[in-house]
Design an enzyme around this catalytic site. Structure first.
Site, PDB file in Angstrom:
ATOM      1  N   HIS A  25       0.834  -1.202   0.000  1.00 49.53           N
ATOM      2  CA  HIS A  25       0.000   0.000   0.000  1.00 49.53           C
ATOM      3  C   HIS A  25       0.875   1.261   0.000  1.00 49.53           C
ATOM      4  CE1 HIS A  25      -3.817  -2.189   0.825  1.00 49.53           C
ATOM      5  NE2 HIS A  25      -2.938  -3.093   1.216  1.00 49.53           N
ATOM      6  N   ASN A  27       3.939   1.492  -1.373  1.00 48.00           N
ATOM      7  CA  ASN A  27       4.590   1.681  -2.685  1.00 48.00           C
ATOM      8  C   ASN A  27       3.736   2.517  -3.647  1.00 48.00           C
ATOM      9  OD1 ASN A  27       6.785   0.264  -1.812  1.00 48.00           O
ATOM     10  ND2 ASN A  27       6.545  -1.476  -3.178  1.00 48.00           N
ATOM     11  N   ASP A 125      -5.683   5.704   1.446  1.00 45.30           N
ATOM     12  CA  ASP A 125      -5.969   4.343   1.007  1.00 45.30           C
ATOM     13  C   ASP A 125      -7.474   4.105   1.182  1.00 45.30           C
ATOM     14  OD1 ASP A 125      -4.027   1.584   0.838  1.00 45.30           O
ATOM     15  OD2 ASP A 125      -6.171   1.302   1.185  1.00 45.30           O
ATOM     16  N   THR A 147      -5.616   0.216  -4.083  1.00 44.24           N
ATOM     17  CA  THR A 147      -4.345  -0.386  -4.476  1.00 44.24           C
ATOM     18  C   THR A 147      -4.501  -1.744  -5.161  1.00 44.24           C
ATOM     19  OG1 THR A 147      -4.061  -1.411  -2.313  1.00 44.24           O
ATOM     20  CG2 THR A 147      -3.081   0.763  -2.605  1.00 44.24           C
ATOM     21  N   SER A 284       4.849  -9.228   0.536  1.00 43.17           N
ATOM     22  CA  SER A 284       5.346  -8.698   1.802  1.00 43.17           C
ATOM     23  C   SER A 284       4.605  -9.236   3.019  1.00 43.17           C
ATOM     24  CB  SER A 284       5.220  -7.177   1.783  1.00 43.17           C
ATOM     25  OG  SER A 284       3.858  -6.811   1.830  1.00 43.17           O
ATOM     26  N   HIS A 357       2.448 -14.485  -5.812  1.00 45.29           N
ATOM     27  CA  HIS A 357       1.200 -14.678  -5.065  1.00 45.29           C
ATOM     28  C   HIS A 357       0.084 -13.811  -5.648  1.00 45.29           C
ATOM     29  CE1 HIS A 357       2.540 -10.855  -3.695  1.00 45.29           C
ATOM     30  NE2 HIS A 357       1.720 -10.762  -2.681  1.00 45.29           N
ATOM     31  N   GLY A 359      -0.278 -10.518  -5.501  1.00 43.70           N
ATOM     32  CA  GLY A 359      -0.613  -9.214  -4.934  1.00 43.70           C
ATOM     33  C   GLY A 359      -0.727  -8.262  -6.124  1.00 43.70           C
ATOM     34  N   SER A 362       2.605  -6.656  -7.523  1.00 45.14           N
ATOM     35  CA  SER A 362       3.446  -7.629  -8.234  1.00 45.14           C
ATOM     36  C   SER A 362       2.838  -7.957  -9.589  1.00 45.14           C
ATOM     37  CB  SER A 362       3.588  -8.909  -7.404  1.00 45.14           C
ATOM     38  OG  SER A 362       4.301  -8.629  -6.224  1.00 45.14           O
ATOM     39  N   LEU A 364       0.794  -6.177 -11.488  1.00 49.79           N
ATOM     40  CA  LEU A 364       0.892  -5.079 -12.452  1.00 49.79           C
ATOM     41  C   LEU A 364       2.347  -4.829 -12.865  1.00 49.79           C
ATOM     42  CD1 LEU A 364      -1.070  -3.136 -13.888  1.00 49.79           C
ATOM     43  CD2 LEU A 364      -0.364  -1.400 -12.253  1.00 49.79           C
ATOM     44  N   GLU A 365       3.267  -4.976 -11.924  1.00 43.70           N
ATOM     45  CA  GLU A 365       4.687  -4.801 -12.263  1.00 43.70           C
ATOM     46  C   GLU A 365       5.104  -5.818 -13.326  1.00 43.70           C
ATOM     47  OE1 GLU A 365       5.671  -3.109  -7.766  1.00 43.70           O
ATOM     48  OE2 GLU A 365       6.423  -5.072  -8.329  1.00 43.70           O
TER      49      GLU A 365
HETATM   50  C1  UDX Z   1      -0.742  -6.912  -0.156  1.00 43.51           C
HETATM   51  C2  UDX Z   1      -1.772  -7.935  -0.620  1.00 43.51           C
HETATM   52  O1  UDX Z   1      -1.210  -9.247  -0.458  1.00 43.51           O
HETATM   53  C3  UDX Z   1      -2.114  -7.668  -2.041  1.00 43.51           C
HETATM   54  O2  UDX Z   1      -2.937  -8.680  -2.494  1.00 43.51           O
HETATM   55  C4  UDX Z   1      -2.710  -6.267  -2.167  1.00 43.51           C
HETATM   56  O3  UDX Z   1      -3.008  -6.026  -3.517  1.00 43.51           O
HETATM   57  C5  UDX Z   1      -1.719  -5.234  -1.621  1.00 43.51           C
HETATM   58  O4  UDX Z   1      -1.284  -5.604  -0.318  1.00 43.51           O
HETATM   59  P1  UDX Z   1       1.763  -7.612  -0.848  1.00 43.51           P
HETATM   60  O5  UDX Z   1       1.859  -8.960  -0.260  1.00 43.51           O
HETATM   61  O6  UDX Z   1       2.580  -6.566  -0.252  1.00 43.51           O
HETATM   62  O7  UDX Z   1       0.336  -7.002  -0.991  1.00 43.51           O
HETATM   63  O8  UDX Z   1       2.072  -7.814  -2.428  1.00 43.51           O
HETATM   64  P2  UDX Z   1       2.107  -6.777  -3.601  1.00 43.51           P
HETATM   65  O9  UDX Z   1       0.845  -6.035  -3.781  1.00 43.51           O
HETATM   66  O10 UDX Z   1       2.549  -7.547  -4.769  1.00 43.51           O
HETATM   67  O11 UDX Z   1       3.226  -5.730  -3.164  1.00 43.51           O
HETATM   68  C6  UDX Z   1       4.530  -6.124  -2.865  1.00 43.51           C
HETATM   69  C7  UDX Z   1       5.455  -4.996  -3.227  1.00 43.51           C
HETATM   70  O12 UDX Z   1       6.734  -5.273  -2.660  1.00 43.51           O
HETATM   71  C8  UDX Z   1       5.656  -4.839  -4.727  1.00 43.51           C
HETATM   72  O13 UDX Z   1       5.642  -3.490  -5.098  1.00 43.51           O
HETATM   73  C9  UDX Z   1       7.031  -5.440  -4.977  1.00 43.51           C
HETATM   74  O14 UDX Z   1       7.760  -4.833  -6.027  1.00 43.51           O
HETATM   75  C10 UDX Z   1       7.729  -5.204  -3.664  1.00 43.51           C
HETATM   76  N1  UDX Z   1       8.749  -6.251  -3.424  1.00 43.51           N
HETATM   77  C11 UDX Z   1       8.395  -7.542  -3.174  1.00 43.51           C
HETATM   78  C12 UDX Z   1      10.083  -5.892  -3.454  1.00 43.51           C
HETATM   79  O15 UDX Z   1      10.426  -4.720  -3.694  1.00 43.51           O
HETATM   80  N2  UDX Z   1      11.020  -6.860  -3.234  1.00 43.51           N
HETATM   81  C13 UDX Z   1      10.707  -8.151  -2.972  1.00 43.51           C
HETATM   82  O16 UDX Z   1      11.629  -8.958  -2.771  1.00 43.51           O
HETATM   83  C14 UDX Z   1       9.348  -8.508  -2.937  1.00 43.51           C
END
Ligand code: UDX
Length: 456
Positions: A25, A27, A125, A147, A284, A357, A359, A362, A364-365
């Site tokens: 959230h 980021n 948020d 998000t 995360s 997973h 998220g 991830s 969208l990236e």
């Molecule tokens: C949580 C929920 O799991 C997700 O479903 C929701 O959409 C947002 O909150 P999270 O587990 O943090 O998300 O996953 P994600 O949304 O993919 O965000 C992870 C962020 O951490 C990404 O921006 C990713 O680039 C970053 N990351 C992850 C790193 O920079 N390094 C890593 O090693 C792993």
């Protein structure tokens, strides 16, 4: 071309941003802050002391801590700090008890506006629904940053209906059945969203939806061409302006990492052939038990593919990091780090696929870099994102029957060689790139957002 006077005229207008204090959230919210700053606004980040962002990475922002400023408050000491439980309990806490202390801070900020410049709006948020009544009481326009995907909000908005139709009471024999109202989904996807303590989570969801509708607009980390049918539904059911901006395209690297990024593997990655490395990360928050961790590790080794695996400390319940794996277990092909500069890894030519997973960040990236996915969703929006990726967009392989080493190894081998999936992922990346050009949808959406905020 942006008029310079227009942009410097905005510098005296301030926008307050309040992210939910979790990586997925923080980021997108700080990326939004950077975008708005680049368009000439002054940015103040309201943050909690828990998971406070590194202020030194954003010297152009002003930071103000809110909500948990008293470390002795026993209510904070009891809250868990790891995993999904931490996120849910803190979110519940802020929504229940945050209003008065946020109002106090906002009153102070509003009172200083003669000195520091007028405040245009508050952007929070969407999950922090308590902020709407606070903003209303101060006549401050509030926009929300959602998000996750539009598809996710469409499904979340239908949960009361799905509940009425009895989906949450269905037993194990129905898990693989299709959801009649949303043919993309199976019953197990709906159950995985995690409405366990039904009353509590339903109250939170209902409030989030209501206060999102009451807001002055929704900002999405997405783009029109990705979720066109869902955009129509959202515009119909949430009759406020929606702005779709794919943040990862504006920022090729994260500057708001809560954990230190390990970059030591880059010399190795630079030497790997094109599209040959699988990047693995499960975000995360989620945690797995020891048995599942070993299945993942064995599946990776058995696939005989090269991989880079980000294993977050705390990812394995009851373990601090990799101690369950015998020395040398991962072999010559594998590299493991605690936390990776994910966007840079996804953008690297050697990266051929992403086991995720799902998220939303991830997901969208990965889409923004044209990288095919293996989808292993656990909870919340992830099962919805995974279906969308694997079955609507068809840029991923869904590992939907748990963690089993043979199935994992097969999925990895498949995603690394499937040229159709790779081509669809490439076409999707092209679409997001086009959307950012001058007449493209994402470019226009960002311009509309700037005009809108400038006018409120
Ligand atoms: C949580 C929920 O799991 C997700 O479903 C929701 O959409 C947002 O909150 P999270 O587990 O943090 O998300 O996953 P994600 O949304 O993919 O965000 C992870 C962020 O951490 C990404 O921006 C990713 O680039 C970053 N990351 C992850 C790193 O920079 N390094 C890593 O090693 C792993």
């Amino acid at each position: 071309m942006e008029n310079q006077t227009e942009s410097s005229g905005r510098r005296c207008r301030r926008i307050l941003l309040f992210p939910l204090p979790f990586q997925g959230h923080i980021n997108p919210m700080l990326q939004l802050g950077d975008l708005l700053y680049s368009k000439g606004f002054s940015i103040t980040i309201l943050h909690t002391n828990f998971n406070a962002p590194a202020t030194s990475n954003h010297p152009h922002f002003t930071f103000k801590s809110v909500l948990d400023n008293d470390p002795q408050d026993p209510r904070f000491l009891e809250l868990p700090s790891q995993g999904i439980a931490a996120a849910m309990s803190r979110l519940r806490f802020f929504n229940q008890f945050g209003a008065d202390s946020l109002r106090l801070e906002l009153e102070l900020l509003l009172a200083s506006s003669e000195k520091d410049g007028p405040i245009s709006c508050l952007i929070t948020d969407a999950l922090c629904h308590f902020t709407q009544s606070v903003a209303d009481s101060l006549h401050l326009p509030r926009l929300v940053l959602r998000t996750s995907s539009l598809f996710c909000l469409v499904i979340y908005a239908s949960i009361p209906l799905l509940d009425d139709r009895g989906y949450f009471k269905l037993g194990d024999t129905h898990l693989e059945e299709q959801v009649e109202e949303f043919s993309l989904l199976k019953v197990k996807d709906i159950l995985k969203i995690g409405i366990k303590n039904k009353e509590d989570s339903m109250v939170m969801l209902t409030a989030m939806l209501k206060q999102t509708k009451a807001s002055s607009g929704i900002i999405w980390n997405s783009f029109k061409e990705l979720e066109e049918p869902e955009l129509k539904t959202v515009l119909r059911d949430f009759p406020i302006p929606s702005f779709l901006v794919p943040f990862p395209k504006h920022f090729p690297a994260s500057s708001s990492s809560l954990l230190e990024q390990d970059r030591t593997f880059f010399p190795w990655l630079n030497n790997q052939p094109l599209n040959s490395v699988l990047y693995v990360s499960f975000g995360s928050m989620i945690q797995v038990d020891e048995k599942d961790f070993l299945e993942i590790a064995n599946g990776l080794v058995d696939s005989k593919q090269s991989f880079l695996w980000a294993v977050r400390p705390g990812f394995v319940k009851g373990s601090s990091w990799l101690e369950l794996l015998p020395d040398g277990f991962l072999g010559e092909r594998g590299r493991v780090v605690k936390w990776a500069p994910q966007q840079e890894v996804l953008a690297h030519d050697a990266t051929g696929a992403f086991w995720t997973h799902n998220g939303w960040n991830s997901t969208l990236e990965s889409i923004c870099e044209g990288v095919p996915m293996i989808c292993s969703p656990i909870w919340g929006d992830q099962p919805l994102n995974a279906r969308y990726v694997s079955e609507a967009l068809r840029v991923g392989v869904h590992l939907e029957y748990g963690w089993q080493r043979e199935k994992i190894a097969n999925a990895i081998r498949r995603v690394m060689v499937d040229e159709d999936i790779r081509e669809r992922a490439r076409v999707l990346k092209e679409k997001v790139d086009v959307s950012l050009t001058n007449s493209g949808s994402s470019y226009q959406s960002l311009e509309s957002l700037i005009d809108y905020i400038s006018s409120i």
